[in-house]
Design an enzyme around this catalytic site. Sequence first.
Site, PDB file in Angstrom:
ATOM      1  N   GLU A 272       0.836  -1.199   0.000  1.00 57.09           N
ATOM      2  CA  GLU A 272       0.000   0.000   0.000  1.00 57.09           C
ATOM      3  C   GLU A 272       0.873   1.252   0.000  1.00 57.09           C
ATOM      4  O   GLU A 272       0.816   2.052   0.942  1.00 57.09           O
ATOM      5  CB  GLU A 272      -0.898   0.013   1.245  1.00 57.09           C
ATOM      6  CG  GLU A 272      -1.759  -1.235   1.416  1.00 57.09           C
ATOM      7  CD  GLU A 272      -2.381  -1.325   2.820  1.00 57.09           C
ATOM      8  OE1 GLU A 272      -2.009  -0.549   3.724  1.00 57.09           O
ATOM      9  OE2 GLU A 272      -3.261  -2.183   3.001  1.00 57.09           O
ATOM     10  N   PRO A 273       1.689   1.467  -1.019  1.00 54.13           N
ATOM     11  CA  PRO A 273       2.567   2.639  -0.990  1.00 54.13           C
ATOM     12  C   PRO A 273       1.790   3.926  -1.281  1.00 54.13           C
ATOM     13  O   PRO A 273       0.893   3.949  -2.126  1.00 54.13           O
ATOM     14  CB  PRO A 273       3.565   2.356  -2.118  1.00 54.13           C
ATOM     15  CG  PRO A 273       2.801   1.515  -3.093  1.00 54.13           C
ATOM     16  CD  PRO A 273       1.832   0.698  -2.268  1.00 54.13           C
ATOM     17  N   GLY A 274       2.115   4.968  -0.554  1.00 54.29           N
ATOM     18  CA  GLY A 274       1.521   6.272  -0.820  1.00 54.29           C
ATOM     19  C   GLY A 274       2.598   7.276  -1.181  1.00 54.29           C
ATOM     20  O   GLY A 274       2.801   7.643  -2.333  1.00 54.29           O
ATOM     21  N   ARG A 275       3.341   7.666  -0.145  1.00 55.47           N
ATOM     22  CA  ARG A 275       4.396   8.664  -0.312  1.00 55.47           C
ATOM     23  C   ARG A 275       5.371   8.308  -1.439  1.00 55.47           C
ATOM     24  O   ARG A 275       5.784   9.177  -2.213  1.00 55.47           O
ATOM     25  CB  ARG A 275       5.180   8.764   1.012  1.00 55.47           C
ATOM     26  CG  ARG A 275       6.169   9.891   1.080  1.00 55.47           C
ATOM     27  CD  ARG A 275       7.041   9.740   2.338  1.00 55.47           C
ATOM     28  NE  ARG A 275       6.263   9.533   3.535  1.00 55.47           N
ATOM     29  CZ  ARG A 275       5.797  10.519   4.295  1.00 55.47           C
ATOM     30  NH1 ARG A 275       6.050  11.770   3.993  1.00 55.47           N
ATOM     31  NH2 ARG A 275       5.095  10.244   5.373  1.00 55.47           N
ATOM     32  N   ARG A 311       3.007  19.812   6.723  1.00 57.53           N
ATOM     33  CA  ARG A 311       4.050  18.883   7.187  1.00 57.53           C
ATOM     34  C   ARG A 311       5.154  19.537   8.026  1.00 57.53           C
ATOM     35  O   ARG A 311       5.518  18.995   9.063  1.00 57.53           O
ATOM     36  CB  ARG A 311       4.661  18.119   6.010  1.00 57.53           C
ATOM     37  CG  ARG A 311       3.655  17.192   5.313  1.00 57.53           C
ATOM     38  CD  ARG A 311       4.323  16.245   4.316  1.00 57.53           C
ATOM     39  NE  ARG A 311       5.058  15.223   4.995  1.00 57.53           N
ATOM     40  CZ  ARG A 311       6.366  15.177   5.130  1.00 57.53           C
ATOM     41  NH1 ARG A 311       7.127  16.093   4.571  1.00 57.53           N
ATOM     42  NH2 ARG A 311       6.942  14.213   5.802  1.00 57.53           N
ATOM     43  N   TYR A 315       5.057  17.834  11.627  1.00 58.53           N
ATOM     44  CA  TYR A 315       6.078  16.808  11.867  1.00 58.53           C
ATOM     45  C   TYR A 315       7.494  17.383  11.932  1.00 58.53           C
ATOM     46  O   TYR A 315       8.456  16.621  11.887  1.00 58.53           O
ATOM     47  CB  TYR A 315       6.091  15.767  10.735  1.00 58.53           C
ATOM     48  CG  TYR A 315       4.780  15.161  10.330  1.00 58.53           C
ATOM     49  CD1 TYR A 315       3.978  14.494  11.253  1.00 58.53           C
ATOM     50  CD2 TYR A 315       4.362  15.210   9.008  1.00 58.53           C
ATOM     51  CE1 TYR A 315       2.792  13.911  10.854  1.00 58.53           C
ATOM     52  CE2 TYR A 315       3.179  14.629   8.591  1.00 58.53           C
ATOM     53  CZ  TYR A 315       2.401  13.980   9.526  1.00 58.53           C
ATOM     54  OH  TYR A 315       1.241  13.389   9.120  1.00 58.53           O
ATOM     55  N   CYS A 341      -1.438  33.453  11.558  1.00 62.35           N
ATOM     56  CA  CYS A 341      -1.173  33.923  12.919  1.00 62.35           C
ATOM     57  C   CYS A 341      -0.818  32.766  13.840  1.00 62.35           C
ATOM     58  O   CYS A 341      -1.577  32.421  14.747  1.00 62.35           O
ATOM     59  CB  CYS A 341      -2.403  34.636  13.467  1.00 62.35           C
ATOM     60  SG  CYS A 341      -3.047  35.832  12.320  1.00 62.35           S
ATOM     61  N   GLU A 342       0.284  32.129  13.577  1.00 63.35           N
ATOM     62  CA  GLU A 342       0.793  31.045  14.422  1.00 63.35           C
ATOM     63  C   GLU A 342       2.305  31.060  14.249  1.00 63.35           C
ATOM     64  O   GLU A 342       2.794  31.116  13.121  1.00 63.35           O
ATOM     65  CB  GLU A 342       0.328  29.663  13.919  1.00 63.35           C
ATOM     66  CG  GLU A 342      -1.146  29.423  13.871  1.00 63.35           C
ATOM     67  CD  GLU A 342      -1.687  28.777  15.133  1.00 63.35           C
ATOM     68  OE1 GLU A 342      -0.892  28.398  16.011  1.00 63.35           O
ATOM     69  OE2 GLU A 342      -2.921  28.688  15.233  1.00 63.35           O
TER      70      GLU A 342
HETATM   71  C1  LIG Z   1      -1.024   5.894   5.327  1.00 63.07           C
HETATM   72  C2  LIG Z   1      -1.127   4.467   5.047  1.00 63.07           C
HETATM   73  C3  LIG Z   1      -0.400   3.913   3.979  1.00 63.07           C
HETATM   74  C4  LIG Z   1       0.562   4.694   3.124  1.00 63.07           C
HETATM   75  O1  LIG Z   1       1.708   5.072   3.810  1.00 63.07           O
HETATM   76  P1  LIG Z   1       2.941   5.737   3.032  1.00 63.07           P
HETATM   77  O2  LIG Z   1       3.909   6.028   4.112  1.00 63.07           O
HETATM   78  O3  LIG Z   1       2.447   6.983   2.382  1.00 63.07           O
HETATM   79  O4  LIG Z   1       3.441   4.761   2.049  1.00 63.07           O
HETATM   80  C5  LIG Z   1      -0.590   2.571   3.712  1.00 63.07           C
HETATM   81  N1  LIG Z   1      -1.426   1.807   4.459  1.00 63.07           N
HETATM   82  C6  LIG Z   1      -2.128   2.306   5.489  1.00 63.07           C
HETATM   83  C7  LIG Z   1      -3.034   1.432   6.251  1.00 63.07           C
HETATM   84  C8  LIG Z   1      -2.003   3.648   5.819  1.00 63.07           C
HETATM   85  O5  LIG Z   1      -2.679   4.135   6.850  1.00 63.07           O
END
Ligand SMILES: *Cc1c(COP(=O)(O)O)cnc(C)c1O
Length: 414
Positions: A272-275, A311, A315, A341-342
């Site tokens: 499940e890659p996102g970033r 971000r 973070y 204003c922070e």
């Molecule tokens: C956020 C999330 C991801 C993606 O994470 P990345 O760090 O962006 O790859 C995959 N699986 C689940 C369940 C998430 O909550």
Amino acid sequence: MGSHFHYQRNQLYCEETPLEAVARQVGTPCYVYSRSAIIENFHSFRTTFIEVDPLICYSVKANSNLAVLQILNQEGSGFDVVSAGELYRLEKIGVDPRKVIFSGVGKTVGELEAALEIGIGIINVESLEELELLTHVAVRKRIKPHISFRINPDVDALTHPYIATGLRQHKFGINLEELEDIIRALQSRPQLELTGLSCHIGSQILDVQPFLDAFLKLRELADALRRRGFAMVHLDLGGGIGIPYRSETPPRLTTYAEFLKENQNGYQIIFEPGRFIVGNAGVLLNQVLYNKVSQAKRFIVVDGAMNDLLRPSLYQSYHEILPVKKSEKEGIQADVVGPICESGDFFAKDRVLPQLQAGEYLAVMNAGAYGFVLSSNYNSRPRVAEILVHGSQIHVIRSREGFEDLIRGESLLP
Ligand SMILES: *Cc1c(COP(=O)(O)O)cnc(C)c1O
């Protein structure tokens, strides 16, 4: 700087499009994404793991713009969602629901119903209570969903505490000692079909070892369940693969791939890659408003702010910042801040940048993941436009909000 953002004759380009032209045409702040970068990242991931033959389910929450989802759908990606809203987006672009996985620690009845109605591929169940609720929904709908248990493997992802999710004290997943109870509960619920296990141990992980440790724990549990007669088919290893924002070395994915190949034992691997897919594919374009210089400090005040890109504030994350017009002028140290204003409203602290005039543009790099999706209307700032660059073409894939958008849904008292 990804190869899709580069200088050419001292101008910063996205693919074949000068960012200055984008800024002049659509105004600032705005997100600019490279279509090629998204596609290249997806294929590089697929190629690295080709021997493992995984199902890649892009994590929608990293960047959920319809056009981004459309590109990935066309490239053959599956999707991982964490809300019914994300599911709605996928329905809008005609995604095959069997390629969709539903994760998340707090799914509501409505969300579980929506997931079953659409014919979702897998639901990652995270607790005994969720198992009970899902059973009720499944009985009512007369649908037998495939589920997986999201395991909390108690592995330290060695990342920022807000984005580590795989330790036993985190809210995510089923702890190892609770698994037996939930398995027993499942045995009296033939309405659900357990087909695998899943985990997601955190985000922006730079070391490959935590992934290997989590996989081995998952496989050990799945092997044991196989021996007890469960048809365990898949192991979902989540996302979390880190990318370089500064000078970090990304995890050695070839090591990860080789390890999986050798230890896969016939399981279908899911990622499940996102970033990794969208992070370096986008920038936030800003215009310099003021140079504010006091004896103590120098500030570059830009028109983008923490409501547009959270971000750094949330973070303390580092983003490279580049002038859109390369300058030979000597660098000086300054904080790059927005108008909110922070005191937490900053993109960079004590960053060395060439002196810039008001009206010049700055790009905050690697803002394609967890950028726009985390934006808000704080300080009644309309949310910014999103632009997709394809070669020398630009597409507005989300128009800039107007003031009327700020008050939509609000009403005065009678
Ligand atoms: C956020 C999330 C991801 C993606 O994470 P990345 O760090 O962006 O790859 C995959 N699986 C689940 C369940 C998430 O909550």
